[in-house]
Design a protein around this motif. Structure first.
Motif, PDB file in Angstrom:
ATOM      1  N   GLN A 224      29.679  38.654  33.401  1.00 47.87           N
ATOM      2  CA  GLN A 224      29.673  38.491  34.841  1.00 47.87           C
ATOM      3  C   GLN A 224      30.374  39.691  35.492  1.00 47.87           C
ATOM      4  OE1 GLN A 224      28.015  36.153  36.344  1.00 47.87           O
ATOM      5  NE2 GLN A 224      27.516  35.042  34.458  1.00 47.87           N
ATOM      6  N   PRO A 225      29.861  40.148  36.655  1.00 45.27           N
ATOM      7  CA  PRO A 225      30.539  41.253  37.354  1.00 45.27           C
ATOM      8  C   PRO A 225      31.864  40.814  37.933  1.00 45.27           C
ATOM      9  CG  PRO A 225      28.715  40.414  38.668  1.00 45.27           C
ATOM     10  CD  PRO A 225      28.635  39.730  37.337  1.00 45.27           C
ATOM     11  N   ASP A 226      32.681  41.802  38.280  1.00 50.05           N
ATOM     12  CA  ASP A 226      33.991  41.509  38.863  1.00 50.05           C
ATOM     13  C   ASP A 226      33.830  41.012  40.300  1.00 50.05           C
ATOM     14  OD1 ASP A 226      34.971  42.370  36.484  1.00 50.05           O
ATOM     15  OD2 ASP A 226      35.551  44.362  37.204  1.00 50.05           O
ATOM     16  N   ALA A 227      34.932  40.590  40.870  1.00 57.64           N
ATOM     17  CA  ALA A 227      34.920  40.075  42.237  1.00 57.64           C
ATOM     18  C   ALA A 227      34.526  41.184  43.213  1.00 57.64           C
ATOM     19  CB  ALA A 227      36.294  39.527  42.600  1.00 57.64           C
ATOM     20  N   PRO A 228      33.641  40.915  44.178  1.00 60.91           N
ATOM     21  CA  PRO A 228      33.212  41.949  45.122  1.00 60.91           C
ATOM     22  C   PRO A 228      34.317  42.256  46.120  1.00 60.91           C
ATOM     23  CG  PRO A 228      32.241  39.844  45.709  1.00 60.91           C
ATOM     24  CD  PRO A 228      32.969  39.626  44.404  1.00 60.91           C
ATOM     25  N   PRO A 229      34.166  43.330  46.903  1.00 63.23           N
ATOM     26  CA  PRO A 229      35.174  43.651  47.925  1.00 63.23           C
ATOM     27  C   PRO A 229      35.263  42.551  48.982  1.00 63.23           C
ATOM     28  CG  PRO A 229      33.759  45.543  47.479  1.00 63.23           C
ATOM     29  CD  PRO A 229      33.141  44.381  46.781  1.00 63.23           C
ATOM     30  N   THR A 230      36.394  42.471  49.627  1.00 64.11           N
ATOM     31  CA  THR A 230      36.609  41.438  50.649  1.00 64.11           C
ATOM     32  C   THR A 230      36.065  41.844  52.009  1.00 64.11           C
ATOM     33  OG1 THR A 230      38.809  42.375  51.057  1.00 64.11           O
ATOM     34  CG2 THR A 230      38.649  40.583  49.457  1.00 64.11           C
ATOM     35  N   GLU A 231      35.993  43.143  52.306  1.00 62.54           N
ATOM     36  CA  GLU A 231      35.476  43.597  53.595  1.00 62.54           C
ATOM     37  C   GLU A 231      33.979  43.310  53.684  1.00 62.54           C
ATOM     38  OE1 GLU A 231      35.276  47.701  56.237  1.00 62.54           O
ATOM     39  OE2 GLU A 231      36.522  47.569  54.437  1.00 62.54           O
TER      40      GLU A 231
ATOM     41  N   LEU B  97      34.136  59.781  37.770  1.00 64.93           N
ATOM     42  CA  LEU B  97      33.045  59.188  36.987  1.00 64.93           C
ATOM     43  C   LEU B  97      33.287  57.710  36.722  1.00 64.93           C
ATOM     44  CD1 LEU B  97      30.385  59.833  35.635  1.00 64.93           C
ATOM     45  CD2 LEU B  97      31.633  60.523  33.585  1.00 64.93           C
ATOM     46  N   VAL B  98      34.536  57.305  36.581  1.00 61.11           N
ATOM     47  CA  VAL B  98      34.841  55.874  36.420  1.00 61.11           C
ATOM     48  C   VAL B  98      34.440  55.101  37.677  1.00 61.11           C
ATOM     49  CG1 VAL B  98      36.701  54.206  36.106  1.00 61.11           C
ATOM     50  CG2 VAL B  98      36.656  56.277  34.734  1.00 61.11           C
ATOM     51  N   ARG B  99      34.697  55.669  38.854  1.00 60.51           N
ATOM     52  CA  ARG B  99      34.314  54.998  40.094  1.00 60.51           C
ATOM     53  C   ARG B  99      32.804  54.921  40.241  1.00 60.51           C
ATOM     54  NH1 ARG B  99      38.732  54.440  43.344  1.00 60.51           N
ATOM     55  NH2 ARG B  99      40.577  55.649  42.746  1.00 60.51           N
ATOM     56  N   GLN B 100      32.098  55.982  39.858  1.00 56.81           N
ATOM     57  CA  GLN B 100      30.635  55.939  39.911  1.00 56.81           C
ATOM     58  C   GLN B 100      30.079  54.875  38.974  1.00 56.81           C
ATOM     59  OE1 GLN B 100      29.078  59.855  39.150  1.00 56.81           O
ATOM     60  NE2 GLN B 100      30.587  60.844  40.463  1.00 56.81           N
ATOM     61  N   THR B 101      30.602  54.821  37.771  1.00 58.78           N
ATOM     62  CA  THR B 101      30.111  53.842  36.809  1.00 58.78           C
ATOM     63  C   THR B 101      30.439  52.423  37.242  1.00 58.78           C
ATOM     64  OG1 THR B 101      30.611  55.528  35.139  1.00 58.78           O
ATOM     65  CG2 THR B 101      29.986  53.376  34.339  1.00 58.78           C
ATOM     66  N   TYR B 102      31.544  52.256  37.970  1.00 62.64           N
ATOM     67  CA  TYR B 102      31.862  50.923  38.493  1.00 62.64           C
ATOM     68  C   TYR B 102      30.819  50.480  39.511  1.00 62.64           C
ATOM     69  CZ  TYR B 102      34.011  47.490  41.574  1.00 62.64           C
ATOM     70  OH  TYR B 102      34.240  46.385  42.354  1.00 62.64           O
ATOM     71  N   LEU B 103      30.376  51.377  40.378  1.00 62.64           N
ATOM     72  CA  LEU B 103      29.317  51.033  41.326  1.00 62.64           C
ATOM     73  C   LEU B 103      27.993  50.772  40.614  1.00 62.64           C
ATOM     74  CD1 LEU B 103      29.977  53.569  44.229  1.00 62.64           C
ATOM     75  CD2 LEU B 103      30.769  51.218  44.003  1.00 62.64           C
ATOM     76  N   LEU B 104      27.798  51.373  39.452  1.00 58.72           N
ATOM     77  CA  LEU B 104      26.557  51.177  38.708  1.00 58.72           C
ATOM     78  C   LEU B 104      26.534  49.839  37.990  1.00 58.72           C
ATOM     79  CD1 LEU B 104      23.930  52.773  37.908  1.00 58.72           C
ATOM     80  CD2 LEU B 104      25.134  53.419  35.824  1.00 58.72           C
ATOM     81  N   THR B 105      27.685  49.351  37.538  1.00 60.37           N
ATOM     82  CA  THR B 105      27.732  48.128  36.733  1.00 60.37           C
ATOM     83  C   THR B 105      28.431  46.969  37.431  1.00 60.37           C
ATOM     84  OG1 THR B 105      29.802  48.850  35.689  1.00 60.37           O
ATOM     85  CG2 THR B 105      27.741  49.481  34.617  1.00 60.37           C
ATOM     86  N   GLY B 106      29.358  47.247  38.345  1.00 63.28           N
ATOM     87  CA  GLY B 106      30.132  46.177  38.967  1.00 63.28           C
ATOM     88  C   GLY B 106      31.220  45.623  38.084  1.00 63.28           C
TER      89      GLY B 106
ATOM     90  N   PHE C  34      27.898  46.509  48.261  1.00 61.40           N
ATOM     91  CA  PHE C  34      28.129  46.252  46.838  1.00 61.40           C
ATOM     92  C   PHE C  34      27.093  45.256  46.289  1.00 61.40           C
ATOM     93  CE2 PHE C  34      30.299  44.057  43.331  1.00 61.40           C
ATOM     94  CZ  PHE C  34      30.719  45.125  42.579  1.00 61.40           C
ATOM     95  N   ASP C  35      26.848  44.191  47.017  1.00 60.27           N
ATOM     96  CA  ASP C  35      25.841  43.220  46.577  1.00 60.27           C
ATOM     97  C   ASP C  35      24.443  43.808  46.583  1.00 60.27           C
ATOM     98  OD1 ASP C  35      27.875  41.396  46.292  1.00 60.27           O
ATOM     99  OD2 ASP C  35      27.565  40.469  48.265  1.00 60.27           O
ATOM    100  N   ALA C  36      24.145  44.647  47.572  1.00 58.20           N
ATOM    101  CA  ALA C  36      22.820  45.276  47.623  1.00 58.20           C
ATOM    102  C   ALA C  36      22.603  46.209  46.434  1.00 58.20           C
ATOM    103  CB  ALA C  36      22.660  46.043  48.935  1.00 58.20           C
ATOM    104  N   LEU C  37      23.636  46.921  46.029  1.00 56.51           N
ATOM    105  CA  LEU C  37      23.504  47.811  44.869  1.00 56.51           C
ATOM    106  C   LEU C  37      23.285  47.016  43.584  1.00 56.51           C
ATOM    107  CD1 LEU C  37      26.258  50.501  45.576  1.00 56.51           C
ATOM    108  CD2 LEU C  37      23.793  50.789  45.741  1.00 56.51           C
TER     109      LEU C  37
END
Length: 412
Positions: free
Chosen positions: A222-229, A159-168, A236-239
Motif C-alpha cells: 500500500q502507498p504511504d499517506a498522501p499530503p494533507t494539503e 532522485l529519492v524525491r522523484q522516485t517517491y512521486l513515481l511510487t508513492g 498526488f492522487d492523480a499521479l
C-alpha cells in the motif's frame, strides 16, 4: 589479421545508445529505414539504440556512416585580390629622387609628447574542456571513488524525491535509489564514460521502483499517506492513478525537464508513443486540477513543472545513506554473490562426481515384485492324459514311423 578485424578497427567508435537514437531522429530517419539500409530487422535497430547489443563488421560500418552527424560547413576564406603596383616611368623616378621642401619648425603645430605604450592585457587563462576529457596541467585527477561520491551527493537526494512521486512509497524510493547506485558502482567503468551518468542511475532507479514484484512484499503493498494539503493531495492522487508508463513519461518530461526524444529513449518507446502518453497523462491530471484545464500546452508544462517540484520539495522523504556505505554495500553484495556462485559450481561438481562413482556400470534387469500364493500351488509338468488323448496316442503308435499308409506309394 583478418579482414573483419581490419574493418572494425577502421570504423570510428559508435556513440552511446541514447546518442544513436538522437542522431537518427535528427536526420528524420525511422527505425524501418535504418533497418532496410543496414540489412537487419527493426527489432535489431531498437536493440542497438537501447544498448542491449552492438553492431559488428560491415553492419557496424554502415550503421556508423548512416547516423554520423553532418560535418560543419567551414566558411570560405576570401583572399583579397593582389594589386600590382603601377609601372614606374623614368620621369616619375627622377621626380621621386628630388626631395620635397620641408616646412620650417615654426610652421608645425605643437603636439603633446606621445604617451608610452600601455602594457598589453594579460592573456585569458585556458578553460579546460570537460566534455572532451581535457584537463588543465595543474588540475588534480580524481579517483573513481571520489567521482562516484560527487555524483551521489549531487543527484541522490533529488532522485529519492522523484522516485517517491513515481511510487508513492518513501521506503521503496530510498531503496530503489540506493540499489541503482550500488549497480552503478559495480559498473562504474561503463557509467563513468556515459554521456549522462545521472540519467543512467535515474533509469536504473525507476526500473527497480516500478517492478511488479514489490507487490508481493508486505511493506510495499500500500502507498504511504498522501499530503494533507488539498491541492497537493489532488496532484498526488492523480499521479498515482496513472498507469506506470504514463506516470513515468509525465514525470520525466514535465517534472525532470527532459525533451521528448530523451524521454522516449529513457522509457524505451518511440517518440510518437511518448507524445501520446504525455498528452493522455496531462488530460487525466487536468481533470483533477481545474487550473490546468483551460491552460495552453506550454502553460500546462510550466505549471505542472512548478506543481510537481513543489510537491517533491514539500514531502518529507528519508535521507539516503552516505556514499561510502553504498559503495561498501555494493562491494559486499558482489563478493557475496561471487562466493555463492563458486560454492554452487563446487557443489554441482561434487554431486556429479558422486553420481558417476555410485552409478552402475552395467544393466541389471529389475526383479519382479513377489506375489502371495494361497493354497496348494498347481502341479507342474505334463498333465494327466484324457481318454481322447490316449486314443490318439495309440493310433499314432500303430502307424508306420515314416507316416500314414495313405502317403506310401504303391506299385500297380
Amino acid at each position: 589479421m583478418t579482414r573483419s578485424t581490419t574493418d572494425e578497427a577502421a570504423v570510428p567508435p559508435l556513440p552511446s545508445p541514447k546518442e544513436r537514437r538522437r542522431l537518427r531522429e535528427a536526420k528524420s530517419l525511422s527505425e524501418e529505414e535504418v533497418a532496410a539500409a543496414v540489412g537487419v530487422t527493426r527489432a535489431t535497430v531498437r536493440s542497438w539504440e537501447t544498448g542491449r547489443t552492438s553492431p559488428r563488421g560491415r553492419k557496424r560500418a554502415l550503421y556508423a556512416k548512416l547516423i554520423a552527424p553532418e560535418p560543419a560547413v567551414k566558411p570560405e576564406v576570401v583572399k583579397p585580390p593582389v594589386v600590382k603596383p603601377p609601372a614606374v616611368t623614368p620621369e616619375a623616378a627622377a621626380a621621386a629622387a628630388v626631395p620635397e621642401a620641408v616646412p620650417e619648425a615654426t610652421d608645425l603645430p605643437e603636439t603633446p609628447p606621445a604617451a608610452p605604450p600601455a602594457d598589453p592585457p594579460p592573456a585569458p587563462a585556458p578553460i579546460s574542456d570537460t566534455r572532451s576529457g581535457a584537463e588543465a596541467p595543474d588540475e588534480r585527477r580524481v579517483s573513481p571513488a571520489e567521482a562516484f561520491d560527487e555524483l551521489y551527493a549531487r543527484t541522490a537526494p533529488g532522485l529519492v524525491r522523484q522516485t517517491y512521486l513515481l511510487t508513492g512509497r518513501r521506503a521503496l524510493a530510498r531503496e530503489s535509489v540506493e540499489r541503482a547506485f550500488e549497480l552503478a558502482w559495480q559498473r562504474w567503468p561503463e557509467v563513468a564514460v556515459d554521456r549522462d551518468p545521472a540519467g543512467w542511475v535515474r533509469a536504473a532507479a525507476y526500473e527497480y521502483a516500478m517492478s511488479p514484484w514489490h507487490r508481493l512484499r508486505r511493506t510495499h503493498r500500500q502507498p504511504d499517506a498522501p499530503p494533507t494539503e488539498p491541492g497537493k493531495r489532488a496532484l498526488f492522487d492523480a499521479l498515482l492513478d496513472l498507469p506506470p508508463a504514463y506516470r513515468r513519461t509525465l514525470l520525466l518530461y514535465d517534472g525532470v525537464g527532459l525533451d521528448l526524444p530523451e524521454t522516449a529513449a529513457e522509457t524505451e518507446a518511440s517518440t510518437p508513443a511518448a507524445a501520446g502518453r504525455l498528452m493522455t497523462a496531462r488530460a487525466a491530471v487536468a481533470e483533477r486540477l481545474p487550473e490546468l484545464a483551460d491552460a495552453a500546452p506550454a502553460e500546462q508544462s510550466a505549471l505542472l513543472h512548478d506543481r510537481i517540484g513543489g510537491l517533491a520539495r514539500a514531502e518529507h522523504v528519508p535521507v539516503p545513506r552516505p556514499a561510502r556505505a553504498v559503495r561498501t554495500g555494493s562491494e559486499n553484495k558482489a563478493r557475496l554473490w561471487t562466493r555463492a556462485a563458486v560454492a554452487g559450481v563446487a557443489l554441482l561438481i561434487a554431486v556429479t562426481g558422486l553420481t558417476l562413482h555410485t552409478a552402475p556400470t552395467h544393466y541389471e534387469p529389475p526383479i519382479s515384485p513377489p506375489e502371495r500364493v494361497g493354497g496348494v500351488p498347481p502341479r507342474g509338468g505334463p498333465q494327466k492324459l484324457t481318454a481322447q488323448d490316449l486314443k490318439l496316442q495309440k493310433s499314432l503308435s500303430e502307424q508306420l514311423a515314416h507316416g500314414p499308409e495313405r502317403l506310401v506309394p504303391r506299385l500297380e
